[in-house]
Scaffold this motif. Structure first.
Motif, PDB file in Angstrom:
ATOM      1  N   GLN A 298       9.395 -36.299  44.610  1.00 41.43           N
ATOM      2  CA  GLN A 298       8.579 -37.342  44.073  1.00 41.43           C
ATOM      3  C   GLN A 298       7.427 -37.837  45.142  1.00 41.43           C
ATOM      4  OE1 GLN A 298      11.177 -40.442  42.899  1.00 41.43           O
ATOM      5  NE2 GLN A 298      11.661 -39.527  40.794  1.00 41.43           N
ATOM      6  N   ILE A 299       7.947 -38.064  46.371  1.00 38.06           N
ATOM      7  CA  ILE A 299       7.173 -38.374  47.391  1.00 38.06           C
ATOM      8  C   ILE A 299       6.086 -37.391  47.793  1.00 38.06           C
ATOM      9  CG2 ILE A 299       6.897 -38.914  49.974  1.00 38.06           C
ATOM     10  CD1 ILE A 299       9.609 -40.241  49.674  1.00 38.06           C
ATOM     11  N   ALA A 300       6.446 -36.072  47.828  1.00 40.51           N
ATOM     12  CA  ALA A 300       5.620 -34.911  48.016  1.00 40.51           C
ATOM     13  C   ALA A 300       4.699 -34.669  46.794  1.00 40.51           C
ATOM     14  CB  ALA A 300       6.408 -33.649  47.838  1.00 40.51           C
ATOM     15  N   CYS A 301       4.866 -35.008  45.442  1.00 36.56           N
ATOM     16  CA  CYS A 301       3.967 -34.894  44.532  1.00 36.56           C
ATOM     17  C   CYS A 301       2.987 -36.281  44.695  1.00 36.56           C
ATOM     18  CB  CYS A 301       4.655 -34.857  43.024  1.00 36.56           C
ATOM     19  SG  CYS A 301       5.523 -33.382  42.848  1.00 36.56           S
ATOM     20  N   TRP A 302       3.278 -37.147  45.010  1.00 38.55           N
ATOM     21  CA  TRP A 302       2.481 -38.250  45.276  1.00 38.55           C
ATOM     22  C   TRP A 302       1.449 -37.918  46.447  1.00 38.55           C
ATOM     23  CZ3 TRP A 302       0.963 -41.741  42.210  1.00 38.55           C
ATOM     24  CH2 TRP A 302       1.777 -42.581  41.424  1.00 38.55           C
ATOM     25  N   GLU A 303       1.932 -37.209  47.583  1.00 40.83           N
ATOM     26  CA  GLU A 303       1.352 -36.738  48.725  1.00 40.83           C
ATOM     27  C   GLU A 303       0.206 -35.818  48.084  1.00 40.83           C
ATOM     28  OE1 GLU A 303       4.412 -36.841  51.965  1.00 40.83           O
ATOM     29  OE2 GLU A 303       3.056 -35.147  51.929  1.00 40.83           O
ATOM     30  N   GLY A 304       0.480 -35.046  47.032  1.00 39.04           N
ATOM     31  CA  GLY A 304      -0.307 -34.179  46.494  1.00 39.04           C
ATOM     32  C   GLY A 304      -1.616 -34.564  45.756  1.00 39.04           C
ATOM     33  N   LEU A 305      -1.148 -35.799  45.044  1.00 36.78           N
ATOM     34  CA  LEU A 305      -2.318 -36.393  44.253  1.00 36.78           C
ATOM     35  C   LEU A 305      -3.280 -37.171  45.051  1.00 36.78           C
ATOM     36  CD1 LEU A 305       0.192 -37.972  41.609  1.00 36.78           C
ATOM     37  CD2 LEU A 305      -1.709 -35.970  41.277  1.00 36.78           C
ATOM     38  N   GLN A 306      -2.647 -37.597  46.400  1.00 38.10           N
ATOM     39  CA  GLN A 306      -3.697 -38.283  47.138  1.00 38.10           C
ATOM     40  C   GLN A 306      -4.190 -37.350  47.945  1.00 38.10           C
ATOM     41  OE1 GLN A 306       0.011 -40.042  49.058  1.00 38.10           O
ATOM     42  NE2 GLN A 306      -0.389 -42.032  48.190  1.00 38.10           N
ATOM     43  N   ASN A 307      -3.622 -36.223  48.533  1.00 40.00           N
ATOM     44  CA  ASN A 307      -4.579 -35.547  49.374  1.00 40.00           C
ATOM     45  C   ASN A 307      -5.456 -34.303  48.757  1.00 40.00           C
ATOM     46  OD1 ASN A 307      -3.023 -33.279  48.901  1.00 40.00           O
ATOM     47  ND2 ASN A 307      -1.709 -33.605  50.508  1.00 40.00           N
ATOM     48  N   GLY A 308      -5.480 -34.386  47.307  1.00 40.92           N
ATOM     49  CA  GLY A 308      -6.336 -33.379  46.744  1.00 40.92           C
ATOM     50  C   GLY A 308      -5.444 -31.802  46.680  1.00 40.92           C
ATOM     51  N   THR A 309      -4.362 -31.609  46.952  1.00 35.48           N
ATOM     52  CA  THR A 309      -3.889 -30.514  46.481  1.00 35.48           C
ATOM     53  C   THR A 309      -3.640 -30.467  45.154  1.00 35.48           C
ATOM     54  OG1 THR A 309      -2.305 -30.805  48.514  1.00 35.48           O
ATOM     55  CG2 THR A 309      -1.493 -29.088  46.914  1.00 35.48           C
ATOM     56  N   PHE A 310      -3.209 -31.532  44.427  1.00 38.16           N
ATOM     57  CA  PHE A 310      -3.259 -31.661  42.931  1.00 38.16           C
ATOM     58  C   PHE A 310      -4.804 -32.264  42.296  1.00 38.16           C
ATOM     59  CE2 PHE A 310       1.170 -32.175  43.708  1.00 38.16           C
ATOM     60  CZ  PHE A 310       1.541 -30.764  43.516  1.00 38.16           C
ATOM     61  N   ASP A 311      -5.385 -31.448  41.720  1.00 42.06           N
ATOM     62  CA  ASP A 311      -6.509 -32.044  41.246  1.00 42.06           C
ATOM     63  C   ASP A 311      -6.284 -32.737  39.752  1.00 42.06           C
ATOM     64  OD1 ASP A 311      -8.097 -30.033  42.728  1.00 42.06           O
ATOM     65  OD2 ASP A 311      -6.821 -28.838  42.069  1.00 42.06           O
ATOM     66  N   LEU A 312      -5.310 -32.446  39.200  1.00 42.11           N
ATOM     67  CA  LEU A 312      -5.002 -32.824  37.823  1.00 42.11           C
ATOM     68  C   LEU A 312      -3.754 -33.525  37.550  1.00 42.11           C
ATOM     69  CD1 LEU A 312      -5.918 -29.226  36.210  1.00 42.11           C
ATOM     70  CD2 LEU A 312      -7.250 -31.069  36.235  1.00 42.11           C
ATOM     71  N   PHE A 313      -3.775 -34.431  36.698  1.00 41.64           N
ATOM     72  CA  PHE A 313      -2.518 -35.212  36.331  1.00 41.64           C
ATOM     73  C   PHE A 313      -2.366 -35.371  34.795  1.00 41.64           C
ATOM     74  CE2 PHE A 313       0.126 -39.060  35.690  1.00 41.64           C
ATOM     75  CZ  PHE A 313       1.205 -38.631  36.593  1.00 41.64           C
ATOM     76  N   PRO A 314      -2.044 -34.301  34.120  1.00 41.92           N
ATOM     77  CA  PRO A 314      -1.864 -34.027  32.758  1.00 41.92           C
ATOM     78  C   PRO A 314      -0.246 -34.511  32.433  1.00 41.92           C
ATOM     79  CG  PRO A 314      -1.475 -31.881  33.681  1.00 41.92           C
ATOM     80  CD  PRO A 314      -1.873 -32.878  34.761  1.00 41.92           C
ATOM     81  N   SER A 315      -0.191 -34.475  31.138  1.00 40.15           N
ATOM     82  CA  SER A 315       1.207 -34.976  30.669  1.00 40.15           C
ATOM     83  C   SER A 315       2.247 -34.108  30.771  1.00 40.15           C
ATOM     84  CB  SER A 315       1.160 -35.964  29.402  1.00 40.15           C
ATOM     85  OG  SER A 315       1.106 -35.089  28.539  1.00 40.15           O
ATOM     86  N   ASP A 316       1.839 -32.721  30.345  1.00 40.09           N
ATOM     87  CA  ASP A 316       2.695 -31.854  29.825  1.00 40.09           C
ATOM     88  C   ASP A 316       3.688 -32.270  28.656  1.00 40.09           C
ATOM     89  OD1 ASP A 316       3.955 -29.269  29.249  1.00 40.09           O
ATOM     90  OD2 ASP A 316       4.898 -29.285  31.227  1.00 40.09           O
ATOM     91  N   HIS A 317       2.914 -33.228  27.915  1.00 35.39           N
ATOM     92  CA  HIS A 317       3.484 -33.432  26.366  1.00 35.39           C
ATOM     93  C   HIS A 317       4.185 -32.387  25.595  1.00 35.39           C
ATOM     94  CE1 HIS A 317       4.150 -36.265  23.278  1.00 35.39           C
ATOM     95  NE2 HIS A 317       3.517 -35.655  22.482  1.00 35.39           N
ATOM     96  N   CYS A 318       5.197 -32.396  25.638  1.00 35.42           N
ATOM     97  CA  CYS A 318       5.996 -31.023  24.849  1.00 35.42           C
ATOM     98  C   CYS A 318       7.309 -31.855  24.243  1.00 35.42           C
ATOM     99  CB  CYS A 318       6.455 -30.149  25.908  1.00 35.42           C
ATOM    100  SG  CYS A 318       6.977 -28.564  25.087  1.00 35.42           S
TER     101      CYS A 318
END
Ligand code: DUC
Ligand code: ZN
Ligand code: ZN
Length: 466
Positions: A298-318
């Motif tokens: 979870q901490i890693a994913c927050w880091e990715g949202l902060q540092n630009g590794t992740f560009d997108l935060f969709p829901s994957d609503h399924c």
């Protein structure tokens, strides 16, 4: 009258700026932004509210066939209604190619399902499952010309996965036609081996879903997908990343010059594999792929949202219903985790969770919130600047946010077709209080004030992100 609507006294937030101004809307578009605007049929007082681009959820599944006897909990009406109440003005569902049919046939079937049903705008990604026939030879260039500019492929699921040579052909075809390929990265052979081992040991409870799909299976497949894209020199989107090791593969590919976009989703910030180990069969509520991991992930994913590794935060609503023989607890799913349909609902809770846990807890700022929830989706998938920003000439797709409104998430207040939310009892602060699609109010507080059919289908241009 100069305007149909003026949004007055709000604070406009875009992916780059935060400023006070009034917003004038005419014929569904933003036509003026100024200190003070007058002369409209309707004045909306947005004092104390943020005026944000409506959310764009570029990864949702609606009315998608999901196996024998299994029915997805949302069709286009309920799914887009839920999206609207969650602050979204556009969603991008998948259109699944059935084996033996062409991509055009698949699109025709999904257009028929969506026609006249939607409360927000929609646009399809096409899931390619069968490369026989004319699929790669002739279809992609014509589809891209018609505004279908993205494809998803699976590396897992026996009936959906493509082999490496097929992924290469798809990537190569996408490169020449200008489409963008999204990849679900998990190693199917490894997963099948582990499922078999669990079954041989009589380990059949929902928690074994998580151990049958370990980080190494996701990391390996992520590395392979990135390598395949590098081999044919094309761009790629790595969807629903759950952990640090897969994230680092994206970072390394970018460092080599790769054109890569990445997503993570609410479940990888808020859930862990422990949630699958609940009493009785409750763990089935959290079965999705890749599975939620641990707190370090979870901490890693927050880091990715902060540092630009992740560009997108969709829901994957399924969404699947839990207590339902067409859902999670189907007859076979009750007895063995491998038959529990993969996926969880989240289109309505995505933005409140990112706002509350992200902006509210100081992990990201308001502008990053807008980038991750709207603007980057529009840019990556060829909708910008028509969608994804507050600017003169853009569609008036707007979410008015009350940053102070606290809500305890509970299935009772949500509008999806599922009979549960994985986030039951989570308190969030910050909630969309009015959602406007092309100038028309869809939701106002708890009230639905539009009728279905208001949502349009959006043809898209090629990505402007790379
Ligand atoms: N992949 C998705 O993208 N969504 C739900 C299930 C899955 O495997
Ligand atoms: Zn997937
Ligand atoms: Zn998905």
């Amino acid at each position: 009258m100069s305007f149909d609507t003026i949004i007055r006294n709000g604070t406009v937030v875009t992916a780059s700026d935060t400023f006070r101004c009034d917003v004038g809307i005419r014929n569904g578009r933003i036509t003026a932004m100024a200190d003070t605007l007058d002369d409209a049929l309707e004045i909306i007082d947005a004092s104390g509210l943020y005026v944000m681009p409506g959310g764009i959820d570029s990864h949702v599944h609606l009315a998608q066939p999901s196996g024998d006897g299994i029915v997805m909990a949302d069709d286009f009406a309920s799914g887009t209604l839920s999206a609207a109440f969650g602050g979204n003005t556009t969603v991008m569902p998948f259109c699944l190619q059935e084996k033996g049919s062409t991509l055009r046939e698949a699109l025709k079937a999904y257009h028929a399902k969506a026609e006249g049903e939607c409360f927000v705008d929609i646009s399809f990604h096409i899931i390619v499952t069968d490369l026989t026939g004319r699929v790669l030879g002739q279809e992609p260039p014509a589809l891209v010309a018609d505004g279908y500019t993205s494809i998803k492929v699976f590396m897992t699921y026996e009936n959906l996965r493509l082999r490496d040579d097929e992924i290469l052909s798809t990537l190569d075809s996408a490169r020449t036609s200008g489409a963008l390929v999204m990849v679900h990265c998990e190693n199917e052979d490894a997963i099948r081996f582990l499922i078999g081992r669990h079954e041989a040991n009589g380990e059949l409870a929902p928690k074994y879903h998580a151990t049958s799909r370990p980080v190494a299976a996701e990391r390996e497949a992520t590395h392979r997908a990135l390598s395949l894209a590098e081999i044919v020199d094309t761009s790629i989107v790595i969807v629903h990343v759950s952990n640090r090791e897969a994230m680092e593969e994206i970072q390394r590919a970018r460092a080599r010059g790769g054109k890569v976009a990445g997503e993570t989703c609410p479940q990888y910030l808020m859930l862990t594999a422990n949630d699958l180990d609940a009493t009785e069969l409750e763990g089935a509520k959290f079965v999705c792929s890749p599975p939620p991991r641990d707190e370090k992930s979870q901490i890693a994913c927050w880091e990715g949202l902060q540092n630009g590794t992740f560009d997108l935060f969709p829901s994957d609503h399924c969404p699947f219903r839990y207590d339902d023989d067409q859902g999670k607890l189907n007859e076979k799913g009750k007895r063995n985790f491998r038959w529990i349909p993969n996926g969880i609902p989240g289109v309505e809770t995505r933005l409140p969770i990112l706002f509350s846990e992200g902006v509210g807890k100081g992990r990201i700022d308001l502008n990053r919130f807008v980038a991750l929830s709207s603007t980057n989706h529009a840019k990556l998938y060829g909708l910008y600047p028509r969608k994804g920003t507050i600017a003169i000439g853009s569609d008036a797709d707007i979410a008015l946010w009350d940053p102070m409104k606290s809500v305890v998430i509970s299935n009772d207040i949500l509008h999806h077709g599922a009979d549960y939310t994985p986030y039951e009892g989570l308190e969030v602060t910050g909630w969309p209080v009015r959602v406007i699609v092309r100038g028309k109010t869809v939701t106002d507080g708890d009230a639905l004030v539009a009728t279905k059919g208001l949502g349009n289908y959006l043809a898209r241009t090629r990505s402007t992100s790379f």
